[in-house]
Design a protein around this motif. Structure first.
Motif, PDB file in Angstrom:
ATOM      1  N   ARG A   1       3.154   7.194  -3.123  1.00  0.00           N
ATOM      2  CA  ARG A   1       3.413   7.901  -4.384  1.00  0.00           C
ATOM      3  C   ARG A   1       2.394   7.470  -5.436  1.00  0.00           C
ATOM      4  O   ARG A   1       1.946   8.274  -6.246  1.00  0.00           O
ATOM      5  CB  ARG A   1       4.829   7.627  -4.879  1.00  0.00           C
ATOM      6  CG  ARG A   1       5.849   8.577  -4.350  1.00  0.00           C
ATOM      7  CD  ARG A   1       7.148   8.477  -5.115  1.00  0.00           C
ATOM      8  NE  ARG A   1       7.816   7.195  -4.927  1.00  0.00           N
ATOM      9  CZ  ARG A   1       8.583   6.891  -3.884  1.00  0.00           C
ATOM     10  NH1 ARG A   1       8.775   7.787  -2.944  1.00  0.00           N
ATOM     11  NH2 ARG A   1       9.152   5.722  -3.789  1.00  0.00           N
TER      12      ARG A   1
ATOM     13  N   LEU B   1      -0.951   9.252  -4.824  1.00  0.00           N
ATOM     14  CA  LEU B   1      -0.864  10.629  -5.300  1.00  0.00           C
ATOM     15  C   LEU B   1      -0.834  10.659  -6.823  1.00  0.00           C
ATOM     16  O   LEU B   1      -1.489  11.501  -7.448  1.00  0.00           O
ATOM     17  CB  LEU B   1       0.373  11.331  -4.719  1.00  0.00           C
ATOM     18  CG  LEU B   1       0.567  12.801  -5.095  1.00  0.00           C
ATOM     19  CD1 LEU B   1      -0.666  13.625  -4.768  1.00  0.00           C
ATOM     20  CD2 LEU B   1       1.805  13.351  -4.404  1.00  0.00           C
TER      21      LEU B   1
ATOM     22  N   CYS C   1       0.903  17.887  -9.268  1.00  0.00           N
ATOM     23  CA  CYS C   1       0.975  16.788  -8.293  1.00  0.00           C
ATOM     24  C   CYS C   1       1.640  15.558  -8.886  1.00  0.00           C
ATOM     25  O   CYS C   1       2.334  14.827  -8.187  1.00  0.00           O
ATOM     26  CB  CYS C   1      -0.421  16.464  -7.760  1.00  0.00           C
ATOM     27  SG  CYS C   1      -1.049  17.760  -6.677  1.00  0.00           S
ATOM     28  N   TRP C   2       1.438  15.327 -10.179  1.00  0.00           N
ATOM     29  CA  TRP C   2       2.112  14.211 -10.835  1.00  0.00           C
ATOM     30  C   TRP C   2       3.625  14.397 -10.750  1.00  0.00           C
ATOM     31  O   TRP C   2       4.358  13.487 -10.377  1.00  0.00           O
ATOM     32  CB  TRP C   2       1.662  14.109 -12.288  1.00  0.00           C
ATOM     33  CG  TRP C   2       2.368  13.016 -13.030  1.00  0.00           C
ATOM     34  CD1 TRP C   2       3.480  13.133 -13.813  1.00  0.00           C
ATOM     35  CD2 TRP C   2       2.017  11.632 -13.039  1.00  0.00           C
ATOM     36  NE1 TRP C   2       3.836  11.903 -14.303  1.00  0.00           N
ATOM     37  CE2 TRP C   2       2.952  10.963 -13.851  1.00  0.00           C
ATOM     38  CE3 TRP C   2       0.993  10.902 -12.440  1.00  0.00           C
ATOM     39  CZ2 TRP C   2       2.905   9.593 -14.074  1.00  0.00           C
ATOM     40  CZ3 TRP C   2       0.944   9.538 -12.667  1.00  0.00           C
ATOM     41  CH2 TRP C   2       1.886   8.897 -13.476  1.00  0.00           C
TER      42      TRP C   2
ATOM     43  N   ARG D   1       5.003  14.110  -7.048  1.00  0.00           N
ATOM     44  CA  ARG D   1       4.816  12.867  -6.291  1.00  0.00           C
ATOM     45  C   ARG D   1       6.129  12.192  -5.924  1.00  0.00           C
ATOM     46  O   ARG D   1       6.174  11.398  -4.993  1.00  0.00           O
ATOM     47  CB  ARG D   1       3.911  11.909  -7.061  1.00  0.00           C
ATOM     48  CG  ARG D   1       4.583  11.206  -8.201  1.00  0.00           C
ATOM     49  CD  ARG D   1       3.568  10.468  -9.075  1.00  0.00           C
ATOM     50  NE  ARG D   1       4.217   9.602 -10.026  1.00  0.00           N
ATOM     51  CZ  ARG D   1       4.889  10.008 -11.095  1.00  0.00           C
ATOM     52  NH1 ARG D   1       4.990  11.303 -11.368  1.00  0.00           N
ATOM     53  NH2 ARG D   1       5.460   9.142 -11.915  1.00  0.00           N
TER      54      ARG D   1
ATOM     55  N   GLY E   1       5.994  13.533  -0.396  1.00  0.00           N
ATOM     56  CA  GLY E   1       4.948  14.086  -1.252  1.00  0.00           C
ATOM     57  C   GLY E   1       4.935  15.594  -1.274  1.00  0.00           C
ATOM     58  O   GLY E   1       4.340  16.205  -2.137  1.00  0.00           O
TER      59      GLY E   1
ATOM     60  N   LEU F   1       1.216  16.635  -2.160  1.00  0.00           N
ATOM     61  CA  LEU F   1       0.327  15.764  -1.387  1.00  0.00           C
ATOM     62  C   LEU F   1      -0.688  16.587  -0.603  1.00  0.00           C
ATOM     63  O   LEU F   1      -1.881  16.272  -0.585  1.00  0.00           O
ATOM     64  CB  LEU F   1       1.148  14.882  -0.447  1.00  0.00           C
ATOM     65  CG  LEU F   1       0.364  13.949   0.472  1.00  0.00           C
ATOM     66  CD1 LEU F   1      -0.498  12.982  -0.328  1.00  0.00           C
ATOM     67  CD2 LEU F   1       1.316  13.189   1.381  1.00  0.00           C
TER      68      LEU F   1
END
Length: 124
Positions: free
Chosen positions: A6, A9, A61-62, A65, A70, A74
């Motif tokens: 995590r 990512l 993506c934040w 995560r 993911g 991810l």
């Protein structure tokens, strides 16, 4: 997804979001540092559109995560980093567009690709 995965990512997401913000605010500076050329006119518009895309990828993506494995966040970040690594390397090897940050960017994206790929493989 493990805490370390995590974190990878999250770091990649933060880097891309900041890069996106820089492209929105000072596209001419980032392009000069990355490619060693001045940009004007339509190139600034395209740079800002790219900045919006990178900011969106980074934020998505934040937020993604925390999802188990993911999820698609991810996969999206892995695909982006892999493709950008290849493309920037081709630019560096085959064109005159080489700024002071080009090869460091290639290396950073390659490292992120490997780390994200390792995290993705753990989910399989």
């Amino acid at each position: 997804m493990a805490e370390w995965d995590r974190s990878v990512l999250g770091v990649a997401a933060a880097i891309e979001a900041v890069t996106g913000l820089l492209l929105l605010i000072v596209p001419h500076l980032l392009v000069k540092l990355l490619l060693g050329v001045e940009v004007t006119g339509a190139a600034i518009v395209i740079g800002r559109v790219a900045g919006i895309a990178l900011l969106s990828l980074g934020v998505g993506c934040w937020l993604g995560r925390q999802k188990a494995g993911g999820g698609w966040a991810l996969v999206a970040m892995l695909l982006y980093n892999g493709l950008v690594t290849l493309y920037l390397a081709v630019v560096g090897l085959g064109t005159e567009f080489i700024g002071v940050l080009l090869w460091p960017a290639v290396v950073a994206h390659a490292v992120l690709t490997m780390l994200l790929g390792a995290a993705w493989l753990k989910t399989r």
